[in-house]
Design a protein around this motif. Structure first.
Motif, PDB file in Angstrom:
ATOM      1  N   VAL A 263       0.838  -1.186   0.000  1.00 43.05           N
ATOM      2  CA  VAL A 263       0.000   0.000   0.000  1.00 43.05           C
ATOM      3  C   VAL A 263       0.878   1.243   0.000  1.00 43.05           C
ATOM      4  O   VAL A 263       1.942   1.271   0.625  1.00 43.05           O
ATOM      5  CB  VAL A 263      -0.948  -0.001   1.226  1.00 43.05           C
ATOM      6  N   ALA A 264       0.451   2.274  -0.739  1.00 46.75           N
ATOM      7  CA  ALA A 264       1.164   3.554  -0.771  1.00 46.75           C
ATOM      8  C   ALA A 264       0.714   4.394   0.412  1.00 46.75           C
ATOM      9  O   ALA A 264      -0.474   4.477   0.729  1.00 46.75           O
ATOM     10  CB  ALA A 264       0.891   4.281  -2.078  1.00 46.75           C
ATOM     11  N   LEU A 265       1.675   5.054   1.065  1.00 43.64           N
ATOM     12  CA  LEU A 265       1.389   5.821   2.274  1.00 43.64           C
ATOM     13  C   LEU A 265       1.695   7.303   2.092  1.00 43.64           C
ATOM     14  O   LEU A 265       2.704   7.670   1.467  1.00 43.64           O
ATOM     15  CB  LEU A 265       2.212   5.300   3.449  1.00 43.64           C
ATOM     16  N   THR A 292       1.005   3.109  12.983  1.00 45.91           N
ATOM     17  CA  THR A 292      -0.290   3.363  12.351  1.00 45.91           C
ATOM     18  C   THR A 292      -0.074   3.889  10.942  1.00 45.91           C
ATOM     19  O   THR A 292       0.739   4.804  10.732  1.00 45.91           O
ATOM     20  CB  THR A 292      -1.109   4.380  13.168  1.00 45.91           C
ATOM     21  N   LEU A 293      -0.792   3.324   9.977  1.00 40.14           N
ATOM     22  CA  LEU A 293      -0.625   3.660   8.570  1.00 40.14           C
ATOM     23  C   LEU A 293      -1.619   4.731   8.136  1.00 40.14           C
ATOM     24  O   LEU A 293      -2.801   4.673   8.477  1.00 40.14           O
ATOM     25  CB  LEU A 293      -0.826   2.420   7.696  1.00 40.14           C
ATOM     26  N   ASN A 294      -1.128   5.684   7.360  1.00 38.49           N
ATOM     27  CA  ASN A 294      -1.981   6.714   6.741  1.00 38.49           C
ATOM     28  C   ASN A 294      -1.802   6.578   5.233  1.00 38.49           C
ATOM     29  O   ASN A 294      -0.822   7.043   4.665  1.00 38.49           O
ATOM     30  CB  ASN A 294      -1.572   8.103   7.225  1.00 38.49           C
ATOM     31  N   THR A 295      -2.750   5.913   4.578  1.00 35.78           N
ATOM     32  CA  THR A 295      -2.605   5.575   3.166  1.00 35.78           C
ATOM     33  C   THR A 295      -2.936   6.755   2.263  1.00 35.78           C
ATOM     34  O   THR A 295      -3.653   7.684   2.648  1.00 35.78           O
ATOM     35  CB  THR A 295      -3.508   4.392   2.801  1.00 35.78           C
ATOM     36  N   VAL A 296      -2.403   6.711   1.036  1.00 37.01           N
ATOM     37  CA  VAL A 296      -2.728   7.723   0.029  1.00 37.01           C
ATOM     38  C   VAL A 296      -4.203   7.656  -0.331  1.00 37.01           C
ATOM     39  O   VAL A 296      -4.888   8.679  -0.454  1.00 37.01           O
ATOM     40  CB  VAL A 296      -1.842   7.531  -1.222  1.00 37.01           C
ATOM     41  N   ASP A 297      -4.695   6.443  -0.502  1.00 39.91           N
ATOM     42  CA  ASP A 297      -6.108   6.216  -0.811  1.00 39.91           C
ATOM     43  C   ASP A 297      -6.896   6.114   0.493  1.00 39.91           C
ATOM     44  O   ASP A 297      -6.758   5.140   1.245  1.00 39.91           O
ATOM     45  CB  ASP A 297      -6.252   4.925  -1.618  1.00 39.91           C
ATOM     46  N   SER A 300      -8.762   2.909   1.218  1.00 39.04           N
ATOM     47  CA  SER A 300      -8.030   1.662   1.387  1.00 39.04           C
ATOM     48  C   SER A 300      -8.419   0.991   2.701  1.00 39.04           C
ATOM     49  O   SER A 300      -8.573   1.650   3.739  1.00 39.04           O
ATOM     50  CB  SER A 300      -6.526   1.916   1.367  1.00 39.04           C
ATOM     51  N   LEU A 301      -8.547  -0.329   2.681  1.00 42.07           N
ATOM     52  CA  LEU A 301      -8.866  -1.081   3.892  1.00 42.07           C
ATOM     53  C   LEU A 301      -7.736  -1.014   4.921  1.00 42.07           C
ATOM     54  O   LEU A 301      -7.951  -1.274   6.105  1.00 42.07           O
ATOM     55  CB  LEU A 301      -9.157  -2.541   3.536  1.00 42.07           C
ATOM     56  N   LEU A 302      -6.548  -0.666   4.466  1.00 38.70           N
ATOM     57  CA  LEU A 302      -5.406  -0.586   5.379  1.00 38.70           C
ATOM     58  C   LEU A 302      -5.229   0.805   5.987  1.00 38.70           C
ATOM     59  O   LEU A 302      -4.357   0.993   6.830  1.00 38.70           O
ATOM     60  CB  LEU A 302      -4.121  -0.981   4.653  1.00 38.70           C
ATOM     61  N   ASP A 303      -6.047   1.767   5.572  1.00 36.10           N
ATOM     62  CA  ASP A 303      -5.935   3.117   6.124  1.00 36.10           C
ATOM     63  C   ASP A 303      -6.291   3.099   7.607  1.00 36.10           C
ATOM     64  O   ASP A 303      -7.357   2.619   8.007  1.00 36.10           O
ATOM     65  CB  ASP A 303      -6.866   4.075   5.386  1.00 36.10           C
ATOM     66  N   GLY A 304      -5.387   3.597   8.428  1.00 31.15           N
ATOM     67  CA  GLY A 304      -5.619   3.645   9.868  1.00 31.15           C
ATOM     68  C   GLY A 304      -5.347   2.355  10.609  1.00 31.15           C
ATOM     69  O   GLY A 304      -5.540   2.290  11.836  1.00 31.15           O
TER      70      GLY A 304
END
Length: 414
Positions: A263-265, A292-297, A300-304
Protein backbone atom coordinates in the motif's frame (compact mmCIF):
# COMPACT_ATOMS: atom_id res chain seq x y z
CA UNK A 1 104.76 49.58 43.53
CA UNK A 2 102.36 52.49 43.42
CA UNK A 3 102.09 52.08 39.70
CA UNK A 4 101.32 48.39 39.95
CA UNK A 5 98.95 49.06 42.85
CA UNK A 6 97.05 51.51 40.74
CA UNK A 7 96.85 49.14 37.80
CA UNK A 8 95.54 46.15 39.78
CA UNK A 9 91.93 47.44 40.09
CA UNK A 10 91.97 48.31 36.42
CA UNK A 11 93.16 44.83 35.46
CA UNK A 12 90.67 43.20 37.80
CA UNK A 13 87.84 45.27 36.35
CA UNK A 14 88.90 44.48 32.81
CA UNK A 15 88.90 40.75 33.59
CA UNK A 16 85.58 40.87 35.44
CA UNK A 17 83.72 42.90 32.81
CA UNK A 18 83.53 40.11 30.15
CA UNK A 19 82.40 37.68 32.86
CA UNK A 20 79.65 40.02 34.02
CA UNK A 21 78.67 40.75 30.42
CA UNK A 22 78.53 37.02 29.58
CA UNK A 23 76.44 36.35 32.68
CA UNK A 24 73.95 39.08 31.76
CA UNK A 25 73.80 37.86 28.17
CA UNK A 26 73.11 34.29 29.27
CA UNK A 27 70.35 35.50 31.61
CA UNK A 28 68.76 37.48 28.81
CA UNK A 29 68.99 34.51 26.47
CA UNK A 30 67.50 32.17 29.07
CA UNK A 31 64.64 34.60 29.63
CA UNK A 32 63.99 34.84 25.90
CA UNK A 33 64.04 31.04 25.54
CA UNK A 34 61.60 30.68 28.43
CA UNK A 35 59.30 33.29 26.93
CA UNK A 36 59.49 31.64 23.52
CA UNK A 37 58.69 28.25 25.06
CA UNK A 38 55.60 29.73 26.70
CA UNK A 39 54.47 31.20 23.39
CA UNK A 40 55.01 27.88 21.56
CA UNK A 41 53.07 26.02 24.26
CA UNK A 42 50.25 28.53 23.96
CA UNK A 43 50.18 28.15 20.18
CA UNK A 44 50.12 24.37 20.50
CA UNK A 45 47.26 24.65 22.96
CA UNK A 46 45.22 26.72 20.52
CA UNK A 47 46.24 24.80 17.39
CA UNK A 48 46.07 21.31 18.79
CA UNK A 49 45.90 18.50 16.24
CA UNK A 50 42.85 16.23 16.48
CA UNK A 51 43.29 12.91 18.27
CA UNK A 52 42.49 10.12 15.78
CA UNK A 53 41.74 6.48 16.55
CA UNK A 54 40.69 3.44 14.52
CA UNK A 55 38.53 0.47 15.46
CA UNK A 56 36.18 -2.02 13.87
CA UNK A 57 34.59 -5.44 13.93
CA UNK A 58 34.43 -8.68 11.96
CA UNK A 59 31.40 -10.93 12.50
CA UNK A 60 31.32 -14.27 10.70
CA UNK A 61 27.96 -16.08 10.92
CA UNK A 62 26.58 -19.52 10.18
CA UNK A 63 22.79 -20.02 9.72
CA UNK A 64 20.78 -23.24 9.49
CA UNK A 65 16.99 -23.19 9.08
CA UNK A 66 13.92 -25.18 7.99
CA UNK A 67 10.12 -25.06 7.91
CA UNK A 68 8.56 -21.65 7.27
CA UNK A 69 12.02 -20.06 7.04
CA UNK A 70 12.60 -22.17 3.92
CA UNK A 71 9.01 -22.53 2.67
CA UNK A 72 10.10 -21.95 -0.94
CA UNK A 73 11.88 -25.32 -0.72
CA UNK A 74 8.95 -27.13 0.95
CA UNK A 75 10.42 -26.49 4.37
CA UNK A 76 13.58 -28.52 3.81
CA UNK A 77 16.81 -27.58 5.53
CA UNK A 78 18.88 -24.68 4.26
CA UNK A 79 22.12 -23.15 5.48
CA UNK A 80 24.66 -20.44 4.79
CA UNK A 81 28.05 -19.14 5.97
CA UNK A 82 28.57 -15.41 5.50
CA UNK A 83 30.20 -12.25 6.88
CA UNK A 84 27.44 -10.58 8.89
CA UNK A 85 29.36 -7.37 9.45
CA UNK A 86 32.82 -6.21 8.43
CA UNK A 87 33.10 -2.64 9.66
CA UNK A 88 35.85 -0.12 10.29
CA UNK A 89 35.49 3.15 12.19
CA UNK A 90 37.62 6.29 12.24
CA UNK A 91 37.12 8.52 15.30
CA UNK A 92 38.59 11.94 15.99
CA UNK A 93 38.38 14.56 18.77
CA UNK A 94 39.23 18.23 18.52
CA UNK A 95 38.45 20.62 21.37
CA UNK A 96 34.64 20.37 21.82
CA UNK A 97 34.11 18.50 18.55
CA UNK A 98 34.21 14.79 17.80
CA UNK A 99 33.62 12.78 14.66
CA UNK A 100 32.90 9.15 13.78
CA UNK A 101 32.98 7.61 10.32
CA UNK A 102 31.74 4.01 10.23
CA UNK A 103 32.20 2.03 7.01
CA UNK A 104 30.85 -1.41 6.15
CA UNK A 105 32.59 -3.57 3.57
CA UNK A 106 31.15 -6.27 1.35
CA UNK A 107 32.57 -7.99 -1.71
CA UNK A 108 33.63 -5.15 -3.99
CA UNK A 109 31.58 -2.47 -2.20
CA UNK A 110 31.80 -0.13 0.79
CA UNK A 111 28.92 1.71 2.45
CA UNK A 112 28.84 4.63 4.87
CA UNK A 113 26.89 3.32 7.86
CA UNK A 114 27.43 6.36 10.08
CA UNK A 115 29.08 9.74 9.52
CA UNK A 116 28.53 11.76 12.69
CA UNK A 117 29.92 15.16 13.68
CA UNK A 118 29.07 16.19 17.24
CA UNK A 119 29.55 19.35 19.33
CA UNK A 120 29.68 19.15 23.14
CA UNK A 121 30.87 22.58 24.23
CA UNK A 122 27.79 23.55 26.26
CA UNK A 123 28.06 23.74 30.06
CA UNK A 124 24.63 22.15 30.54
CA UNK A 125 25.56 18.88 28.80
CA UNK A 126 23.65 19.58 25.58
CA UNK A 127 24.97 17.74 22.54
CA UNK A 128 24.34 18.72 18.92
CA UNK A 129 25.12 16.40 16.02
CA UNK A 130 24.61 16.14 12.29
CA UNK A 131 25.42 13.72 9.49
CA UNK A 132 24.29 10.13 9.10
CA UNK A 133 23.02 9.32 12.58
CA UNK A 134 21.33 6.49 14.42
CA UNK A 135 17.77 7.57 15.18
CA UNK A 136 16.77 7.33 18.85
CA UNK A 137 14.27 4.50 18.42
CA UNK A 138 14.13 1.30 20.53
CA UNK A 139 16.56 0.29 23.28
CA UNK A 140 17.34 -2.97 21.46
CA UNK A 141 17.95 -1.19 18.15
CA UNK A 142 20.22 1.41 19.77
CA UNK A 143 22.45 -1.20 21.42
CA UNK A 144 25.60 -1.63 19.33
CA UNK A 145 25.90 -4.83 17.31
CA UNK A 146 29.18 -5.34 19.21
CA UNK A 147 27.23 -5.59 22.46
CA UNK A 148 23.86 -7.22 21.71
CA UNK A 149 23.17 -10.36 23.75
CA UNK A 150 21.69 -12.39 20.88
CA UNK A 151 23.00 -12.68 17.34
CA UNK A 152 20.08 -10.81 15.77
CA UNK A 153 17.97 -8.02 17.19
CA UNK A 154 14.27 -8.52 17.87
CA UNK A 155 11.62 -8.27 15.16
CA UNK A 156 10.39 -5.11 16.90
CA UNK A 157 13.76 -3.41 16.51
CA UNK A 158 14.09 -4.45 12.86
CA UNK A 159 10.54 -3.35 12.06
CA UNK A 160 10.39 0.03 13.76
CA UNK A 161 13.95 1.32 13.68
CA UNK A 162 15.33 2.85 10.45
CA UNK A 163 18.76 2.66 12.13
CA UNK A 164 21.03 5.27 10.43
CA UNK A 165 19.65 8.21 8.46
CA UNK A 166 20.98 11.61 7.31
CA UNK A 167 19.85 14.46 9.50
CA UNK A 168 20.51 16.47 12.66
CA UNK A 169 19.62 15.95 16.29
CA UNK A 170 20.15 17.21 19.82
CA UNK A 171 20.16 15.40 23.14
CA UNK A 172 20.82 16.13 26.80
CA UNK A 173 21.15 14.14 30.01
CA UNK A 174 20.50 15.55 33.47
CA UNK A 175 22.12 13.39 36.13
CA UNK A 176 20.30 15.22 38.93
CA UNK A 177 16.92 13.81 37.92
CA UNK A 178 18.00 10.95 35.62
CA UNK A 179 16.15 12.32 32.59
CA UNK A 180 17.52 12.23 29.05
CA UNK A 181 15.79 13.64 25.98
CA UNK A 182 16.65 13.45 22.28
CA UNK A 183 15.03 15.18 19.29
CA UNK A 184 15.97 14.85 15.63
CA UNK A 185 14.90 15.54 12.08
CA UNK A 186 16.00 13.17 9.31
CA UNK A 187 15.58 12.37 5.65
CA UNK A 188 13.04 9.53 5.54
CA UNK A 189 14.43 7.16 2.94
CA UNK A 190 13.43 4.13 5.03
CA UNK A 191 10.61 1.55 5.05
CA UNK A 192 10.18 1.77 1.27
CA UNK A 193 10.34 5.55 0.94
CA UNK A 194 13.03 6.98 -1.33
CA UNK A 195 13.18 10.22 0.64
CA UNK A 196 11.09 12.25 -1.81
CA UNK A 197 7.44 12.66 -2.75
CA UNK A 198 6.02 12.60 -6.30
CA UNK A 199 6.92 16.27 -6.81
CA UNK A 200 10.51 15.80 -5.69
CA UNK A 201 10.00 17.41 -2.30
CA UNK A 202 12.13 16.08 0.55
CA UNK A 203 10.34 13.57 2.79
CA UNK A 204 11.25 14.07 6.45
CA UNK A 205 10.98 12.15 9.70
CA UNK A 206 10.68 13.73 13.16
CA UNK A 207 11.80 11.52 16.03
CA UNK A 208 12.04 12.01 19.79
CA UNK A 209 12.94 9.82 22.76
CA UNK A 210 12.62 10.46 26.51
CA UNK A 211 14.21 8.19 29.11
CA UNK A 212 14.58 8.09 32.87
CA UNK A 213 17.19 6.02 34.66
CA UNK A 214 18.35 5.38 38.18
CA UNK A 215 21.65 3.60 38.71
CA UNK A 216 23.76 2.24 41.53
CA UNK A 217 26.72 -0.12 41.73
CA UNK A 218 24.47 -3.20 41.57
CA UNK A 219 21.16 -1.98 40.16
CA UNK A 220 19.78 -0.11 37.12
CA UNK A 221 16.25 1.05 36.35
CA UNK A 222 15.47 2.28 32.83
CA UNK A 223 12.17 3.64 31.54
CA UNK A 224 11.77 5.10 28.06
CA UNK A 225 9.30 6.25 25.44
CA UNK A 226 9.83 7.33 21.84
CA UNK A 227 7.73 8.62 18.95
CA UNK A 228 8.40 9.11 15.23
CA UNK A 229 6.29 10.91 12.62
CA UNK A 230 7.41 10.01 9.10
CA UNK A 231 6.45 11.44 5.69
CA UNK A 232 6.29 8.56 3.21
CA UNK A 233 5.78 10.82 0.17
CA UNK A 234 3.26 8.50 -1.50
CA UNK A 235 5.76 5.64 -1.68
CA UNK A 236 4.74 2.04 -1.04
CA UNK A 237 5.48 0.62 2.38
CA UNK A 238 7.98 -2.23 1.99
CA UNK A 239 6.15 -5.56 2.26
CA UNK A 240 8.73 -7.68 4.09
CA UNK A 241 8.86 -5.94 7.45
CA UNK A 242 11.25 -8.25 9.37
CA UNK A 243 13.11 -11.53 8.92
CA UNK A 244 11.98 -13.47 11.96
CA UNK A 245 15.30 -12.94 13.82
CA UNK A 246 17.39 -15.14 11.53
CA UNK A 247 19.42 -13.42 8.83
CA UNK A 248 19.97 -15.56 5.72
CA UNK A 249 16.62 -17.30 5.31
CA UNK A 250 14.73 -17.78 2.05
CA UNK A 251 11.51 -16.29 3.47
CA UNK A 252 11.03 -13.20 5.62
CA UNK A 253 8.26 -14.23 7.97
CA UNK A 254 6.93 -10.79 8.97
CA UNK A 255 5.14 -9.59 5.82
CA UNK A 256 2.14 -7.24 5.99
CA UNK A 257 1.34 -7.69 2.26
CA UNK A 258 1.25 -11.52 2.28
CA UNK A 259 -2.08 -12.60 0.82
CA UNK A 260 -2.85 -9.05 -0.30
CA UNK A 261 -1.06 -6.03 -1.70
CA UNK A 262 1.47 -3.42 -0.72
CA UNK A 263 0.00 0.00 0.00
CA UNK A 264 1.16 3.55 -0.77
CA UNK A 265 1.39 5.82 2.27
CA UNK A 266 1.18 9.54 2.82
CA UNK A 267 2.75 9.04 6.24
CA UNK A 268 3.09 6.72 9.17
CA UNK A 269 3.46 7.33 12.86
CA UNK A 270 4.98 4.95 15.36
CA UNK A 271 5.61 4.96 19.10
CA UNK A 272 7.29 2.70 21.60
CA UNK A 273 7.79 2.03 25.32
CA UNK A 274 10.93 0.63 26.96
CA UNK A 275 11.57 -0.97 30.34
CA UNK A 276 14.80 -2.45 31.63
CA UNK A 277 15.92 -3.64 35.06
CA UNK A 278 19.36 -4.85 36.04
CA UNK A 279 20.39 -6.52 39.29
CA UNK A 280 24.07 -7.32 39.22
CA UNK A 281 24.51 -10.09 36.58
CA UNK A 282 20.85 -10.26 35.55
CA UNK A 283 19.42 -7.85 32.97
CA UNK A 284 15.75 -7.84 31.97
CA UNK A 285 14.41 -5.86 29.00
CA UNK A 286 10.90 -5.31 27.63
CA UNK A 287 9.62 -3.20 24.74
CA UNK A 288 6.31 -2.53 23.03
CA UNK A 289 5.76 -0.56 19.79
CA UNK A 290 2.84 0.45 17.61
CA UNK A 291 2.76 1.75 14.02
CA UNK A 292 -0.29 3.36 12.35
CA UNK A 293 -0.62 3.66 8.57
CA UNK A 294 -1.98 6.71 6.74
CA UNK A 295 -2.61 5.58 3.17
CA UNK A 296 -2.73 7.72 0.03
CA UNK A 297 -6.11 6.22 -0.81
CA UNK A 298 -8.49 7.12 2.00
CA UNK A 299 -10.76 4.26 0.92
CA UNK A 300 -8.03 1.66 1.39
CA UNK A 301 -8.87 -1.08 3.89
CA UNK A 302 -5.41 -0.59 5.38
CA UNK A 303 -5.94 3.12 6.12
CA UNK A 304 -5.62 3.65 9.87
CA UNK A 305 -4.60 0.05 10.58
CA UNK A 306 -1.81 -0.86 12.98
CA UNK A 307 1.29 -3.00 13.17
CA UNK A 308 2.31 -3.84 16.73
CA UNK A 309 4.97 -5.84 18.48
CA UNK A 310 6.77 -6.56 21.74
CA UNK A 311 9.73 -8.45 23.09
CA UNK A 312 10.85 -9.68 26.51
CA UNK A 313 14.42 -10.79 27.16
CA UNK A 314 16.66 -11.90 30.02
CA UNK A 315 20.45 -11.99 30.12
CA UNK A 316 22.54 -13.56 32.88
CA UNK A 317 26.29 -13.90 33.52
CA UNK A 318 26.95 -16.97 35.76
CA UNK A 319 30.41 -15.63 36.54
CA UNK A 320 29.10 -12.42 38.10
CA UNK A 321 29.91 -9.96 35.28
CA UNK A 322 27.60 -6.99 34.79
CA UNK A 323 26.65 -5.07 31.68
CA UNK A 324 27.57 -1.36 32.03
CA UNK A 325 24.76 1.15 31.52
CA UNK A 326 25.39 4.52 29.89
CA UNK A 327 22.85 7.01 31.26
CA UNK A 328 24.09 9.65 28.82
CA UNK A 329 23.09 7.45 25.87
CA UNK A 330 20.44 5.35 27.69
CA UNK A 331 21.83 2.00 26.46
CA UNK A 332 23.66 -1.04 27.83
CA UNK A 333 27.14 -2.09 26.76
CA UNK A 334 29.52 -5.03 27.06
CA UNK A 335 31.23 -5.76 30.42
CA UNK A 336 34.67 -4.17 30.58
CA UNK A 337 37.78 -6.36 30.44
CA UNK A 338 35.64 -9.49 30.29
CA UNK A 339 37.56 -12.76 29.95
CA UNK A 340 36.69 -16.46 30.03
CA UNK A 341 33.03 -15.68 30.77
CA UNK A 342 29.65 -17.05 29.72
CA UNK A 343 26.38 -15.23 29.08
CA UNK A 344 23.00 -17.00 28.92
CA UNK A 345 20.09 -15.31 27.14
CA UNK A 346 16.41 -15.96 26.39
CA UNK A 347 13.89 -13.87 24.45
CA UNK A 348 10.30 -14.02 23.29
CA UNK A 349 9.04 -11.58 20.68
CA UNK A 350 5.96 -11.01 18.60
CA UNK A 351 5.22 -8.85 15.56
CA UNK A 352 1.65 -8.66 14.26
CA UNK A 353 1.06 -7.12 10.81
CA UNK A 354 -2.19 -8.95 10.00
CA UNK A 355 -4.98 -6.57 8.87
CA UNK A 356 -7.83 -6.49 6.34
CA UNK A 357 -7.41 -10.10 5.22
CA UNK A 358 -3.65 -9.97 4.68
CA UNK A 359 -0.37 -10.01 6.56
CA UNK A 360 1.28 -12.32 9.10
CA UNK A 361 1.51 -12.57 12.87
CA UNK A 362 4.86 -14.01 13.99
CA UNK A 363 5.97 -15.13 17.45
CA UNK A 364 9.63 -16.02 17.92
CA UNK A 365 11.38 -17.81 20.79
CA UNK A 366 15.16 -17.63 21.10
CA UNK A 367 17.62 -19.13 23.59
CA UNK A 368 21.31 -18.53 23.30
CA UNK A 369 24.70 -18.43 24.88
CA UNK A 370 27.86 -16.43 24.37
CA UNK A 371 31.42 -17.17 25.43
CA UNK A 372 33.75 -14.18 25.88
CA UNK A 373 37.30 -15.36 25.38
CA UNK A 374 38.48 -11.81 26.01
CA UNK A 375 37.19 -8.27 25.34
CA UNK A 376 37.98 -8.69 21.63
CA UNK A 377 36.82 -12.23 20.83
CA UNK A 378 33.31 -13.62 21.41
CA UNK A 379 31.60 -16.82 20.28
CA UNK A 380 27.78 -16.93 20.10
CA UNK A 381 25.15 -19.60 19.42
CA UNK A 382 21.34 -19.19 19.20
CA UNK A 383 18.45 -21.59 18.73
CA UNK A 384 15.37 -19.93 17.22
CA UNK A 385 11.80 -21.13 16.70
CA UNK A 386 9.07 -19.07 15.04
CA UNK A 387 5.36 -19.72 14.58
CA UNK A 388 3.45 -17.93 11.80
CA UNK A 389 -0.27 -17.16 11.69
CA UNK A 390 -2.53 -14.45 10.28
CA UNK A 391 -4.60 -14.12 7.13
CA UNK A 392 -1.54 -14.12 4.89
CA UNK A 393 0.22 -17.12 6.39
CA UNK A 394 -0.87 -19.57 3.68
CA UNK A 395 0.14 -17.20 0.90
CA UNK A 396 3.55 -16.68 2.49
CA UNK A 397 4.57 -20.13 3.66
CA UNK A 398 1.87 -22.61 2.61
CA UNK A 399 1.70 -25.66 4.85
CA UNK A 400 4.74 -24.48 6.82
CA UNK A 401 3.35 -22.50 9.77
CA UNK A 402 6.50 -22.70 11.89
CA UNK A 403 10.24 -22.82 11.42
CA UNK A 404 13.36 -23.60 13.39
CA UNK A 405 16.77 -22.08 12.99
CA UNK A 406 20.27 -22.19 14.43
CA UNK A 407 22.74 -19.32 14.28
CA UNK A 408 26.41 -19.18 15.29
CA UNK A 409 28.86 -16.27 15.27
CA UNK A 410 32.53 -15.56 15.75
CA UNK A 411 33.15 -11.90 16.56
CA UNK A 412 36.48 -10.06 16.64
CA UNK A 413 36.81 -6.40 17.61
CA UNK A 414 39.86 -4.37 16.68
Amino acid sequence: MKTYTTLLPVLALSCLTPTLYASETEQDLAAQVAKLSEQVAELQQHAKSPAISFDGRVQLDYNWFNGAYNANENGSSGSDLFPRRVRAAIDSNFEHWDHTLLLEFAEGTAEIIMARVRYSGFDNGLRLQFGKLREDISLNALTSSNNISLIERSSLADTFSPYFRWGASAYQYNKDNGLRWALGIYKNDAFGSDGEDDSGKLALAYTGRLTWSKTSAEQVWHLGAWHSQRDMGGNELAARVARGELRETAVRLVDYAAGGEVVALDSLRQSGLELAYQLRSLTLEAEYALRTLNTVDNNSLLDGTDHSGYHLSASFFPGGQQRPYSAGSAIFGQPKDIRNAWELVARISRLNTANAGQGTDVTTYTVGGAYYLNPKVKFMANLIHSSVSGAGQQALSGEEDSGTGFAARVQYLF
